[in-house]
Design a protein around this motif. Structure first.
Motif, PDB file in Angstrom:
ATOM      1  N   THR A  28       0.825  -1.207   0.000  1.00 30.48           N
ATOM      2  CA  THR A  28       0.000   0.000   0.000  1.00 30.48           C
ATOM      3  C   THR A  28       0.859   1.257   0.000  1.00 30.48           C
ATOM      4  OG1 THR A  28      -0.200  -0.114   2.419  1.00 30.48           O
ATOM      5  CG2 THR A  28      -1.987  -1.080   1.112  1.00 30.48           C
ATOM      6  N   MET A  29       1.922   1.272   0.796  1.00 29.78           N
ATOM      7  CA  MET A  29       2.748   2.472   0.872  1.00 29.78           C
ATOM      8  C   MET A  29       3.488   2.741  -0.428  1.00 29.78           C
ATOM      9  SD  MET A  29       2.078   3.894   3.675  1.00 29.78           S
ATOM     10  CE  MET A  29       3.304   5.194   3.614  1.00 29.78           C
ATOM     11  N   LEU A  30       3.740   1.703  -1.210  1.00 29.13           N
ATOM     12  CA  LEU A  30       4.364   1.893  -2.508  1.00 29.13           C
ATOM     13  C   LEU A  30       3.463   2.715  -3.430  1.00 29.13           C
ATOM     14  CD1 LEU A  30       6.980   1.198  -3.946  1.00 29.13           C
ATOM     15  CD2 LEU A  30       5.950  -0.943  -4.713  1.00 29.13           C
ATOM     16  N   ALA A  31       2.171   2.740  -3.114  1.00 36.73           N
ATOM     17  CA  ALA A  31       1.217   3.556  -3.866  1.00 36.73           C
ATOM     18  C   ALA A  31       0.830   4.829  -3.110  1.00 36.73           C
ATOM     19  CB  ALA A  31      -0.043   2.737  -4.171  1.00 36.73           C
ATOM     20  N   GLY A  32       1.510   5.126  -2.005  1.00 42.83           N
ATOM     21  CA  GLY A  32       1.182   6.315  -1.230  1.00 42.83           C
ATOM     22  C   GLY A  32      -0.137   6.202  -0.501  1.00 42.83           C
ATOM     23  N   VAL A  33      -0.452   5.002  -0.014  1.00 40.18           N
ATOM     24  CA  VAL A  33      -1.716   4.745   0.678  1.00 40.18           C
ATOM     25  C   VAL A  33      -1.423   4.185   2.070  1.00 40.18           C
ATOM     26  CG1 VAL A  33      -3.778   3.255   0.706  1.00 40.18           C
ATOM     27  CG2 VAL A  33      -3.060   4.380  -1.418  1.00 40.18           C
ATOM     28  N   GLU A  34      -2.164   4.652   3.050  1.00 36.87           N
ATOM     29  CA  GLU A  34      -2.046   4.140   4.411  1.00 36.87           C
ATOM     30  C   GLU A  34      -3.036   3.006   4.624  1.00 36.87           C
ATOM     31  OE1 GLU A  34      -3.523   5.832   8.615  1.00 36.87           O
ATOM     32  OE2 GLU A  34      -1.726   6.857   7.861  1.00 36.87           O
ATOM     33  N   GLY A  35      -2.527   1.807   4.892  1.00 36.85           N
ATOM     34  CA  GLY A  35      -3.381   0.666   5.198  1.00 36.85           C
ATOM     35  C   GLY A  35      -3.581   0.533   6.692  1.00 36.85           C
ATOM     36  N   ARG A  36      -4.831   0.473   7.113  1.00 40.53           N
ATOM     37  CA  ARG A  36      -5.151   0.339   8.543  1.00 40.53           C
ATOM     38  C   ARG A  36      -5.835  -0.998   8.802  1.00 40.53           C
ATOM     39  NH1 ARG A  36      -7.598   6.277  10.337  1.00 40.53           N
ATOM     40  NH2 ARG A  36      -5.721   7.525   9.860  1.00 40.53           N
ATOM     41  N   THR A  37      -5.575  -1.576   9.963  1.00 42.73           N
ATOM     42  CA  THR A  37      -6.015  -2.945  10.257  1.00 42.73           C
ATOM     43  C   THR A  37      -6.784  -2.994  11.577  1.00 42.73           C
ATOM     44  OG1 THR A  37      -3.841  -3.335  11.265  1.00 42.73           O
ATOM     45  CG2 THR A  37      -4.127  -3.998   8.962  1.00 42.73           C
ATOM     46  N   PRO A  38      -8.099  -2.775  11.564  1.00 42.88           N
ATOM     47  CA  PRO A  38      -8.866  -2.758  12.814  1.00 42.88           C
ATOM     48  C   PRO A  38      -8.811  -4.059  13.613  1.00 42.88           C
ATOM     49  CG  PRO A  38     -10.127  -1.760  11.035  1.00 42.88           C
ATOM     50  CD  PRO A  38      -8.924  -2.381  10.404  1.00 42.88           C
ATOM     51  N   PHE A  39      -8.621  -5.208  12.942  1.00 45.06           N
ATOM     52  CA  PHE A  39      -8.472  -6.456  13.703  1.00 45.06           C
ATOM     53  C   PHE A  39      -7.094  -6.531  14.354  1.00 45.06           C
ATOM     54  CE2 PHE A  39     -11.841  -8.060  10.754  1.00 45.06           C
ATOM     55  CZ  PHE A  39     -12.775  -8.409  11.723  1.00 45.06           C
ATOM     56  N   ALA A  40      -6.060  -6.133  13.629  1.00 42.95           N
ATOM     57  CA  ALA A  40      -4.697  -6.135  14.172  1.00 42.95           C
ATOM     58  C   ALA A  40      -4.507  -4.865  14.988  1.00 42.95           C
ATOM     59  CB  ALA A  40      -3.679  -6.234  13.051  1.00 42.95           C
ATOM     60  N   ASP A  41      -5.188  -4.821  16.098  1.00 42.99           N
ATOM     61  CA  ASP A  41      -5.197  -3.698  17.028  1.00 42.99           C
ATOM     62  C   ASP A  41      -4.878  -4.270  18.394  1.00 42.99           C
ATOM     63  OD1 ASP A  41      -6.391  -0.851  17.925  1.00 42.99           O
ATOM     64  OD2 ASP A  41      -7.296  -2.395  19.191  1.00 42.99           O
ATOM     65  N   ILE A  42      -4.080  -3.597  19.193  1.00 44.44           N
ATOM     66  CA  ILE A  42      -3.608  -4.195  20.442  1.00 44.44           C
ATOM     67  C   ILE A  42      -4.759  -4.525  21.389  1.00 44.44           C
ATOM     68  CG2 ILE A  42      -3.156  -1.954  21.518  1.00 44.44           C
ATOM     69  CD1 ILE A  42      -1.205  -5.280  21.973  1.00 44.44           C
ATOM     70  N   GLU A  43      -5.791  -3.692  21.431  1.00 48.05           N
ATOM     71  CA  GLU A  43      -6.909  -3.997  22.323  1.00 48.05           C
ATOM     72  C   GLU A  43      -7.736  -5.168  21.791  1.00 48.05           C
ATOM     73  OE1 GLU A  43      -7.347  -2.917  25.322  1.00 48.05           O
ATOM     74  OE2 GLU A  43      -5.561  -1.662  25.113  1.00 48.05           O
ATOM     75  N   VAL A  44      -7.905  -5.262  20.487  1.00 40.79           N
ATOM     76  CA  VAL A  44      -8.579  -6.429  19.911  1.00 40.79           C
ATOM     77  C   VAL A  44      -7.748  -7.679  20.164  1.00 40.79           C
ATOM     78  CG1 VAL A  44      -9.395  -7.495  17.778  1.00 40.79           C
ATOM     79  CG2 VAL A  44      -9.770  -5.059  18.164  1.00 40.79           C
ATOM     80  N   ALA A  45      -6.424  -7.565  20.033  1.00 35.69           N
ATOM     81  CA  ALA A  45      -5.551  -8.712  20.290  1.00 35.69           C
ATOM     82  C   ALA A  45      -5.652  -9.171  21.733  1.00 35.69           C
ATOM     83  CB  ALA A  45      -4.105  -8.350  19.948  1.00 35.69           C
TER      84      ALA A  45
END
Length: 666
Positions: free
Chosen positions: A525-542
Motif C-alpha cells: 500500500t505504501m508503494l502507492a502512497g496509501v495508508e493501510g489500517r487494520t482494525p483487527f490487528a489492534d492491540i486492544e482487539v488482540a
C-alpha cells in the motif's frame, strides 16, 4: 503515514544534506506530501541527522511536519529543543492521551498525533510506549544525552530497519534507503535466503534478506548511544502483554471490534475499505458503513476489490470469485464499489518492478493485487484504506493448520500416555537434516519444526535437493532457521502460560504469519502512497482475542471443549460437520454479514499465479544468484515445469528476480 530515515555517528556524518535527502527520498512513495531534515553536530565530532517523508492524514498544517522538535514544558522545566522525533504511524487513542497530558498541564499547538507521541515520550519516557494504541515506528533523539531510541508497535504493523557498525547507525522504514548508503554492503544474508525459500518471509525475528540489516522486532526497542568513541546498540524486546482475562460473550467481542473500526476511521483525508467478499472484510465494511452513516457524512463508503478478469480466476465457477462476491456485498451494503483488474502481463511486469523498488523478494503473489488495488483507490482520491489482516491469526481462521496442530497434540498426548515424549510436548528436536518421522506427525518432530512445516512452501524434507550442495553444507542444513522457529515457539509457549496447547500454535500464527501479512500490506500500500489500517490487528482487539478460550475461536468436528456459543447453521439446525473457524466473529456479527459470506470458503485477492509464474523462468535460467543458491537439478526442473511446481517456482524465481535487481543497483 510516512517514511523515516536517520543516521547517528560517532565519527561525524560525511554525507551532505543533499546526499541525505537522496537517501530519504528513496522513501518518497511513503510520504509524497512533504519532506523534512534535521541535523545536529554532536560533542566530539559525532552527529545525528533525521529525515522524514510525510503522507498527510491527520492535521495537514505545516506545524505537523517532521522532524518535530520538542517544545519547552513549563510543567517539567524542560527547555525547547532537547528531543527530535521522526514518527511513522497513527495513534488511535490520541484523544485519551491528550486529555491525560492536558490534565498534567501540557499544552498542544497542533492536532497531529505526532505531537502527542513526542509529548508523551517527554513526560513518561519509554513507559509511554505501552500507552500507545496504534501502529507506529519511531526514532527519538535526545540531544543532551546523545542517544537515539527506536521503537515499533507491539504487533509489528509498521516496519523499521537498521544497520550498525562501530562508527555509524543507520535506520529507515525500508531496507532500500539503508542499502543506498555508500558505506553499507549490499550482500545477501544466505541463511535468510534459504529461510525465505521455505517460508516466503523476508524477515524472521531480527534477520532480513540483507547481511547486516536488522529489523526492530514487533514491540521492540533499540537504544543507541553515540556519546562515546563507538556506537553502542542495545536491542530490547517488549512483550505485547496480551493478558489473560476471560471473556464469555459475543457482545463483548462485537463491542470491541466495532470500537476498533470506529477509531481506525479517524482521518482528515478520504478513507475507504478493501472488500474481498470474505468474512473479515465484510465485517469491517459493515461497521464502517454504519459508523459513517452515524457521523452524518454525505458520501457513501467506497470499497475496492482486486482480481483478474473473469472467468480466468475461477474457470466455470466465476460466481464464487472475490470480484463477484464483493460486488454482491457492495450492492447489499450500498457502497460505492470499484475494482482493480490484473492481467498476466501486468502481474509479471509489476512483480519485477516491486522487487526492484522494495529491495526484497515479494512474499505472497497477491502482494501484486494489494498494490494494484492501492493504486486504484489512490487514483480515486482515497488516501487511507481499512483492511482485514489479523482476524485469522487472532480468532482462529486457518482450518487446515489448526486441525493439523490438533492432531499433533493428540499424538503427543498419546505418546505421553505410553511413556514417550516429555512434559508439554517438549520432544527432542530433530537434527538439522532431520526429515520428519516414520511414526506419525510428532514422532521425531519438535513443536518448532512442526510449525515450520506448517508454514512451508518448500518443505524442510525437500531442501537438501533444492539448495546447492555448497550452500546447504555451509548453512548446516538450515540450522539457523530451525533454531529460530524453536525460539519463536518457546516465546509463544511462554506467552500462553507455559502449557503446550492449541492456543500456543495460534500464538505462533500471530508471531510468524500475521507479522508477514502486516509487512506485505504496508509495503504494497505504501508503494502507492496509501495508508493501510487494520482494525483487527489492534492491540486492544488482540488482548480481547487472547482472553477468549479456544472453544470460542476454533473447533474440530467433535472438540473436547464446551461450546460457549450455540452451534447452528443458517436454518437454526444443529451441525457437527467440519471444523468451525472464527466462531466468536461469526456469532458476534450474525445478522450483519450475509449468509453467502458466512458460508464462503476462505480467499484473499487470489490470482491464478500458478499459471502465470512461468513467465519469469528466463530470469531463473540466467541468474548468477540462483546458481549460487539452488542446485542445477532444481533450476532445471522448475524451468521445465513451473506451473506444476509452482510452490518451488515462486520462491526460486523471486530470488532470481531479486538477484538481478540487486546487481542492477535498484
Amino acid at each position: 503515514m510516512c517514511g523515516i530515515f536517520g543516521i547517528a555517528s560517532v565519527g561525524g556524518i560525511s554525507l551532505s544534506d543533499r546526499q541525505v535527502e537522496a537517501l530519504r527520498d528513496r522513501l518518497a512513495h511513503r510520504g509524497p506530501d512533504s519532506a523534512g531534515l534535521w541535523r545536529s553536530s554532536g560533542v566530539g565530532g559525532g552527529g545525528v541527522v533525521l529525515a522524514h517523508r510525510r503522507l498527510v492524514v491527520i492535521d495537514p498544517s505545516p506545524d505537523a511536519n517532521q522532524p518535530m522538535v520538542s517544545p519547552g514544558l513549563a510543567v517539567t522545566g524542560e527547555q525547547p529543543g532537547r528531543y527530535i522525533l521522526v514518527y511513522n504511524g497513527e495513534l488511535y487513542n490520541d484523544a485519551e492521551l491528550r486529555r491525560e497530558l492536558g490534565a498534567m498541564g501540557v499544552t498542544f499547538r497542533t492536532k497531529s498525533d505526532t505531537e502527542t507521541v513526542l509529548l508523551s515520550l517527554m513526560m513518561w519516557g519509554r513507559a509511554a510506549l505501552s500507552k500507545f494504541r496504534g501502529m507506529f515506528a519511531l526514532a527519538l533523539h535526545d540531544t543532551r544525552e546523545e542517544t537515539l531510541l527506536l521503537a515499533r508497535d507491539p504487533l509489528g504493523i509498521k516496519p523499521l530497519y537498521y544497520f550498525a557498525d562501530e562508527k555509524r547507525f543507520i535506520f529507515a522504514s525500508e531496507p532500500s534507503a539503508i542499502l543506498a548508503h555508500p558505506d553499507v554492503p549490499r550482500k545477501p544474508d544466505l541463511a535468510m535466503v534459504s529461510a525465505y525459500v521455505t517460508t516466503i518471509r523476508t524477515v524472521l525475528g531480527e534477520r532480513t534478506m540483507w547481511e547486516g540489516v536488522r529489523a526492530v522486532r514487533p514491540g521492540g526497542c533499540v537504544w543507541v548511544d553515540v556519546s562515546g568513541e563507538r556506537v553502542e546498540v542495545r536491542p530490547q524486546t517488549r512483550s505485547a502483554e496480551l493478558g489473560t482475562r476471560s471473556r464469555e460473550t459475543a457482545v463483548e467481542v462485537r463491542e470491541c471490534i466495532v470500537g476498533s473500526v470506529g477509531r481506525h476511521l479517524r482521518s482528515d483525508v478520504p478513507t475507504c475499505a478493501l472488500l474481498s467478499g470474505g468474512l473479515d472484510s465484510t465485517i469491517i465494511t459493515s461497521i464502517a458503513r454504519e459508523e459513517m452513516n452515524r457521523s452524518g457524512g454525505r458520501e457513501r463508503l467506497r470499497t475496492y476489490c482486486a482480481g483478474c478478469p473473469l472467468p480466468t480466476c475461477c474457470g466455470e465457477d466465476a460466481s464464487s470469485s472475490d470480484l463477484c462476491v464483493a460486488r454482491r456485498v457492495a450492492e447489499l451494503f450500498g457502497t460505492d464499489h470499484a475494482e482493480a483488474l490484473i492481467s498476466r502481463e501486468m502481474f509479471l511486469e509489476r512483480w519485477e518492478w516491486m522487487v526492484g523498488r522494495l529491495g526484497v523478494p515479494l512474499s505472497t503473489p497477491n502482494e501484486v493485487a494489494i498494490h494494484a488495488v492501492a493504486e486504484r483507490l489512490r487514483a480515486d482520491g482515497c488516501v487511507v484504506t481499512l483492511s482485514g489482516e489479523g482476524a485469522d491469526e487472532l480468532f482462529g481462521g486457518y482450518e487446515i493448520p489448526l486441525s493439523g496442530a490438533e492432531r499433533y497434540l493428540e499424538e503427543i498426548r498419546s505418546r505421553g500416555s505410553r511413556g514417550g515424549g516429555e512434559k508439554n510436548g517438549a520432544l527432542t528436536p530433530p537434527s538439522p537434516r532431520g526429515r520428519g518421522s516414520e511414526n506419525g506427525i510428532a514422532g521425531a518432530m519438535s513443536p518448532g519444526m512442526f510449525e515450520l512445516q506448517n508454514v512451508s512452501w518448500v518443505a524442510p524434507a525437500m531442501k537438501a535437493t533444492v539448495m546447492s550442495d555448497d550452500l546447504w553444507q555451509a548453512l548446516d542444513g538450515d540450522a539457523w532457521l530451525h533454531a529460530c522457529m524453536e525460539g519463536e515457539f518457546a516465546a509463544a509457549l511462554e506467552e500462553t502460560g507455559g502449557e503446550h496447547s492449541l492456543a500456543t500454535h495460534l500464538a505462533m500464527q500471530r508471531r510468524i504469519n500475521l507479522t508477514g501479512l502486516l509487512q506485505r500490506l504496508d509495503t504494497a500500500t505504501m508503494l502507492a502512497g496509501v495508508e493501510g489500517r487494520t482494525p483487527f490487528a489492534d492491540i486492544e482487539v488482540a488482548r480481547m482475542a487472547a482472553s477468549l478460550p479456544m472453544g470460542m475461536k476454533f473447533e474440530s468436528g467433535g472438540g473436547e471443549e464446551a461450546r460457549p456459543f450455540p452451534e447452528r447453521n443458517s436454518r437454526g439446525t444443529a451441525t457437527m460437520a467440519r471444523a468451525r473457524t472464527k466462531i466468536a466473529l461469526r456469532e458476534a456479527f450474525e445478522g450483519d454479514v450475509p449468509e453467502f459470506v458466512m458460508e464462503r470458503a476462505k480467499a484473499s485477492f487470489p490470482l491464478p499465479f500458478q499459471s502465470w509464474v512461468g513467465g519469469q523462468v528466463d530470469v531463473l535460467k540466467r541468474s548468477e544468484l540462483a546458481r549460487e543458491v539452488f542446485s542445477p537439478a532444481a533450476i532445471a526442473v522448475v524451468c521445465e515445469q513451473p506451473e506444476k511446481l509452482w510452490h518451488l517456482a515462486w520462491p526460486m524465481i523471486n530470488i532470481a528476480v531479486w538477484g538481478e535487481a540487486r546487481g542492477a543497483g535498484h
